[in-house]
Structure formats: C-alpha cells, structure tokens
Design a protein around this motif. Structure first.
Motif, PDB file in Angstrom:
ATOM      1  N   THR A  59     -10.617  23.660  47.553  1.00 24.18           N
ATOM      2  CA  THR A  59      -9.480  24.003  48.423  1.00 24.18           C
ATOM      3  C   THR A  59      -9.947  24.343  49.836  1.00 24.18           C
ATOM      4  N   GLN A  60     -11.185  24.799  49.958  1.00 22.81           N
ATOM      5  CA  GLN A  60     -11.716  25.105  51.280  1.00 22.81           C
ATOM      6  C   GLN A  60     -12.218  23.856  51.993  1.00 22.81           C
ATOM      7  N   VAL A  61     -13.026  23.080  51.286  1.00 19.40           N
ATOM      8  CA  VAL A  61     -13.657  21.916  51.916  1.00 19.40           C
ATOM      9  C   VAL A  61     -12.646  20.817  52.213  1.00 19.40           C
ATOM     10  N   TYR A  62     -11.661  20.631  51.311  1.00 23.00           N
ATOM     11  CA  TYR A  62     -10.728  19.506  51.447  1.00 23.00           C
ATOM     12  C   TYR A  62      -9.302  19.961  51.767  1.00 23.00           C
ATOM     13  N   ARG A  63      -9.160  21.114  52.410  1.00 27.67           N
ATOM     14  CA  ARG A  63      -7.815  21.648  52.623  1.00 27.67           C
ATOM     15  C   ARG A  63      -6.952  20.743  53.487  1.00 27.67           C
ATOM     16  N   ASP A  64      -7.531  20.031  54.440  1.00 25.34           N
ATOM     17  CA  ASP A  64      -6.734  19.122  55.276  1.00 25.34           C
ATOM     18  C   ASP A  64      -6.187  17.958  54.459  1.00 25.34           C
ATOM     19  N   GLN A  65      -7.014  17.427  53.532  1.00 27.31           N
ATOM     20  CA  GLN A  65      -6.572  16.284  52.725  1.00 27.31           C
ATOM     21  C   GLN A  65      -5.490  16.659  51.719  1.00 27.31           C
ATOM     22  N   LEU A  66      -5.371  17.943  51.395  1.00 26.71           N
ATOM     23  CA  LEU A  66      -4.375  18.360  50.412  1.00 26.71           C
ATOM     24  C   LEU A  66      -2.953  18.142  50.906  1.00 26.71           C
ATOM     25  N   PHE A  67      -2.778  18.015  52.213  1.00 29.38           N
ATOM     26  CA  PHE A  67      -1.441  17.894  52.795  1.00 29.38           C
ATOM     27  C   PHE A  67      -1.166  16.504  53.349  1.00 29.38           C
ATOM     28  N   SER A  68      -1.920  15.515  52.868  1.00 30.31           N
ATOM     29  CA  SER A  68      -1.713  14.158  53.362  1.00 30.31           C
ATOM     30  C   SER A  68      -1.983  13.142  52.265  1.00 30.31           C
ATOM     31  N   TYR A  69      -1.445  11.930  52.478  1.00 30.16           N
ATOM     32  CA  TYR A  69      -1.739  10.806  51.604  1.00 30.16           C
ATOM     33  C   TYR A  69      -2.759   9.929  52.328  1.00 30.16           C
ATOM     34  N   GLY A  70      -3.058   8.787  51.754  1.00 25.99           N
ATOM     35  CA  GLY A  70      -3.897   7.858  52.497  1.00 25.99           C
ATOM     36  C   GLY A  70      -5.223   7.519  51.860  1.00 25.99           C
ATOM     37  N   MET A  71      -5.416   7.880  50.557  1.00 26.50           N
ATOM     38  CA  MET A  71      -6.651   7.526  49.863  1.00 26.50           C
ATOM     39  C   MET A  71      -6.300   6.773  48.580  1.00 26.50           C
ATOM     40  N   ASP A 107      -1.188   8.615  45.408  1.00 25.34           N
ATOM     41  CA  ASP A 107      -2.555   9.129  45.379  1.00 25.34           C
ATOM     42  C   ASP A 107      -2.706  10.042  44.163  1.00 25.34           C
ATOM     43  N   SER A 108      -3.794   9.873  43.427  1.00 22.54           N
ATOM     44  CA  SER A 108      -4.086  10.803  42.345  1.00 22.54           C
ATOM     45  C   SER A 108      -4.421  12.160  42.949  1.00 22.54           C
ATOM     46  N   SER A 109      -4.226  13.216  42.189  1.00 22.29           N
ATOM     47  CA  SER A 109      -4.404  14.578  42.680  1.00 22.29           C
ATOM     48  C   SER A 109      -5.700  14.754  43.465  1.00 22.29           C
ATOM     49  N   VAL A 110      -5.563  15.052  44.750  1.00 24.14           N
ATOM     50  CA  VAL A 110      -6.739  15.252  45.598  1.00 24.14           C
ATOM     51  C   VAL A 110      -7.503  16.499  45.160  1.00 24.14           C
ATOM     52  N   LEU A 111      -6.787  17.538  44.761  1.00 24.64           N
ATOM     53  CA  LEU A 111      -7.445  18.770  44.348  1.00 24.64           C
ATOM     54  C   LEU A 111      -8.300  18.533  43.097  1.00 24.64           C
ATOM     55  N   SER A 112      -7.748  17.816  42.128  1.00 24.49           N
ATOM     56  CA  SER A 112      -8.520  17.503  40.917  1.00 24.49           C
ATOM     57  C   SER A 112      -9.733  16.654  41.249  1.00 24.49           C
ATOM     58  N   GLN A 113      -9.537  15.664  42.116  1.00 23.21           N
ATOM     59  CA  GLN A 113     -10.655  14.807  42.498  1.00 23.21           C
ATOM     60  C   GLN A 113     -11.737  15.600  43.224  1.00 23.21           C
ATOM     61  N   ALA A 114     -11.306  16.470  44.142  1.00 27.11           N
ATOM     62  CA  ALA A 114     -12.264  17.261  44.917  1.00 27.11           C
ATOM     63  C   ALA A 114     -13.050  18.207  44.012  1.00 27.11           C
ATOM     64  N   ALA A 115     -12.361  18.846  43.071  1.00 27.13           N
ATOM     65  CA  ALA A 115     -13.044  19.756  42.151  1.00 27.13           C
ATOM     66  C   ALA A 115     -14.030  18.994  41.269  1.00 27.13           C
TER      67      ALA A 115
END
Length: 452
Positions: free
Chosen positions: A107-119, A318-326
């Motif tokens: 949530t810290q490293v990828y916080r910007d991507q959590l609020f956008s699509y595009g991957m 987009d599949s869950s960015v948070l799950s992917q990041a974790a």
C-alpha cells in the motif's frame, strides 16, 4: 568468529528468544554500524546473510524486517468438521504475519497505482518475478506473453469466449475434469466433447479422432496431479499430445494448478515440449497461498495475445493491484520460497499418513485401488450401484464433509464413475487416519455385492 558472524548469531538468538518479533523493523545500517562499532559493509553482509537464510527480509526503500519463523497453528480456530472435499490450502499453515507485512508495504510502494487502471497484463514487477518462477518449471516465455487474471477461472472464461485463429468452436475436456469449467461450458452453451481420462492416461484413439475432425478449438487438460484423479501424465504421453496438437492445429490449455507442489524437477509441463505455439499454460497461486488472493497467470502463444488482451479488458479490466503488489513483495523477499518449502513438508506428512491408512484398509478393494502418488488428493472408486448419497449424508452427521464425483463429469457422460474424492490438504495430519477409518466403516455398513 569475525564481526559479521557475531552479528548474525546475535540477531538469530534475539529472534529465537522473542526479543525481535515477526514483522519488527531492524535498526538501519547506519545505526547498527555506529552501535556495533563496525563498518556499514559489515552490517550489510550480516543482513544479507540473514536474508538468504530467511531470518529477515528486505523491503524496498524501507529497510529490513524480521521474518515469521514459526507457523502458529493454534492461532486458527479449531474446526468442528473434517473437510475432505476442499482443495484449499490449510489455513493453519499460512504465515499471516509475513503476508500482512507485504500488504502493508504494498500500500505504501504502490499507492498511486491503487487509484488508477492501465495495467491490462498485470503489475510489471510481478510479471518479472513470475517469469523467473516459470523458468524454474521449464516454462520459458517473454513478459509480453504473460497475463495476470483474477484467478484461473477468469482466464478459462476469456479463452472459452474469445475466437481462436483456427476458427473452431468445440471445446474438448477430459472426463472427469474441473467441475467449474464444466459448469461454465454449460452456462455458455458451448459445444463440448469429452474424452476419457483414467489412472492410466488418455483414450488416445478418441483424442486423435476428435483432433482429426477439424472441429476442436482447444483441449483443456490437467497433466499434473489431475483433478479429481490425482494422477499425472507420463513424459511420453505429454510429448504425444503436443505432437498431435501441432499436427491437427488444436490448441492445448494446460492447467498446471498444482505445479508448486511438485517434487520431481524432471516432470516438465506440456509447454516445455511445444515448439509450434499451440500450448496455453495456466498457473494458479490460490492453491498454494489462499483462494481469496484470486491471482492466476496465463502464458499465451503470440497469435492469441491481442484477442486475449481485448477480451480481458472487457471481462476483467485490471486484476487487483493490491493483491498483485503484495504477491510481488512476497516472492521478491524470498517468503514464497520459504513458505512453499514449509507447505511441502506439511503436505508430505499428510500424504504419507494418507498412504499408510489406505494400506491398512487395503483388504477392501475400494481402498486398495485408490491411487497413491505425490498428490495431496486421491479418490475411492465405489461400486456403480453403491448408495453414495446415503454415505455422504451419514458422514455429514459425523461432521465429515465429502463430495461425490458426479460434478466432474458432463451430463450424460458415458464415462461417469461413482467416485468419492479424498483431499487431505485441509485436514490436520492426526485426523486423517480416524476419518478414513470412519469412512471405511460406513462403506462396509452400506456395501452390497461389488460391481466395479
């Protein structure tokens, strides 16, 4: 013992004694070097050694943290029933603290991507880690071929609905096969053909006849630890299937959902033998981590990438960015490798106990004929006229959950067997023997003249 080894031993002792707790951040390299009157390179060396040995892990731009050393089974509530029907990993074996720390960092490293699509393909750093993991099982692919989906079921949905270059419509599946795909095909009214799969392999005469018909879009197959049989195709059978797919321009959808539970490094997937780009490889993380993660990976031939991407955008966004990041953090920090090793050890004990009990009960052909391999599941073939529904009800009254095999067959399939699936991934080792003894007792009560 030099200074670096002294520091390593000191930190290991503090972790073992509970002075340093799981998830706790270690002092920075600068602080440690000042406190211990040594150079930063000595601290870096000590931390890196501890990380290699899985005592600690590193977080990008954050520092080093204590890894979870024990898997506290007592933290998970004691279950009031034994579930032999579930293929989910055992919740008491999962290192919650490790994954929680990865979620927090994500949530810290990828916080910007959590609020956008595009991957649409997936989180690029995760794709990089996955590609390296796939190479360990002889799946060599470019990152452009990899797509993260919301579980393997979503990938199967996309593949079922999208057009293929061979222009065909009919999907071919094994009998028995994955029950949710069977339901999906029925719901979408997709033409489907079944081919028998037994503990000995495929019905090769029918496989080639259906391939030769020119109607098969793709053949969905589970070569490794088949669901529900638990058996695997031989190397020669895998090579034969790939050769037929190339010859008749049929795509193969290889569901390698339990690849992370394989011990034999030489047991390569179908994908390893494909030289004509006819194999679509599917990998799941749900069966080794937890179903709620909902992350699967599809490895696609070049000819399917554009169409798959288009359908994925419509069906999956987009599949869950948070799950992917974790998950990216979990793999990158070595936690996945350490947990996989621990899980395999736990499963090996359960499989060994399952085999011991089957051997003890082998006076009954039903138990004697149950496949014994390195899969965490097997099945009991019951007589055709055995009252399986009554057995299931009686076991449920004793808080034992089992399921029959009917859901793994197409409606009106000529290959339907009366089978009981036995999966011990979710059953504590000490409960396996008494549970199977109860099943054997109830089967004896209900037995009539065997008609196998």
């Amino acid at each position: 013992m030099n200074k670096q080894q002294q520091l390593v031993a000191q930190i290991q002792e503090q972790i073992q004694q509970g002075i340093l707790l799981s998830g706790q951040k270690l002092p920075s390299i600068r602080v440690m070097s000042q406190t211990n009157h040594c150079s930063p390179s000595t601290i870096i060396g000590a931390y890196e050694q501890l990380a290699r040995e899985r005592w600690i892990y590193a977080m990008n731009r954050s520092g080093y943290y204590v890894a979870q050393q024990g898997y506290h089974q007592q933290r998970y509530p004691v279950r009031d029933q034994v579930d032999l029907s579930s293929a989910a990993p055992a919740p008491e074996l999962f290192p919650y603290d490790d994954f929680q720390s990865c979620l927090n960092q994500a949530t810290q490293v990828y916080r910007d991507q959590l609020f956008s699509y595009g991957m649409p393909q997936g989180l690029p750093p995760l794709l990089c880690e996955v590609r390296q993991q796939l190479e360990e099982v002889q799946v060599f692919a470019r990152e452009s071929q990899l797509f993260v989906t919301s579980g393997i079921q979503r990938a199967l949905s996309i593949l079922t609905m999208m057009p293929f270059p061979n222009g065909r419509q009919t999907i071919m599946i094994e009998q028995p096969s994955y029950h949710l795909l069977i339901e999906l095909l029925g719901a979408l009214h997709v033409p489907v053909e079944g081919v028998e799969r037994t503990v000995h392999g495929l019905d090769w005469e029918k496989v080639e006849r259906l391939f030769q018909s020119g109607e098969i879009k793709f053949f969905y197959v589970i070569p490794r630890f088949h669901n529900p049989l638990g058996t695997s195709l031989s190397t020669s059978d895998k090579k034969r299937l790939v050769a037929l797919a190339t010859k008749y321009d049929v795509y193969i959808v290889e569901d390698d959902y339990l690849s992370d539970l394989e011990h034999a490094v030489s047991n390569d997937p179908l994908y390893a033998y494909d030289t004509s780009e006819h194999v679509i490889y599917l990998k799941s993380y749900s069966k080794i981590l937890f179903p709620g993660l909902r992350i699967g990976v599809a490895v696609l031939p070049e000819a399917l990438i554009s169409t798959f991407s288009q359908y994925k955008r419509l069906l999956d966004i987009d599949s869950s960015v948070l799950s992917q990041a974790a998950l990216h953090m979990y793999i990158k920090n070595g936690m996945f490798t350490r947990y996989r090793r621990y899980l395999l050890e736990g499963y090996d004990r359960r499989i060994a106990q399952l085999h011991r009990t089957l051997d003890e009960l082998s006076a009954d052909p039903i138990f004697a004929n149950a496949p014994r391999n390195q899969a965490v599941h097997t099945f009991l073939r019951l007589p055709d006229n055995f009252p399986t529904a009554v057995l299931i009800k009686r076991l449920a009254q004793q808080k034992i959950v089992v399921g029959d095999g009917s859901q793994h067959f197409l409606a009106n399939s000529p290959y339907t067997m009366n089978l009981l699936r036995i999966n011990v991934s979710n059953v504590p080792e000490e409960q396996i023997d008494p549970t199977l003894q109860i099943i054997a007792k109830e089967i004896r009560k209900l037995s009539i003249t065997p008609k196998l």
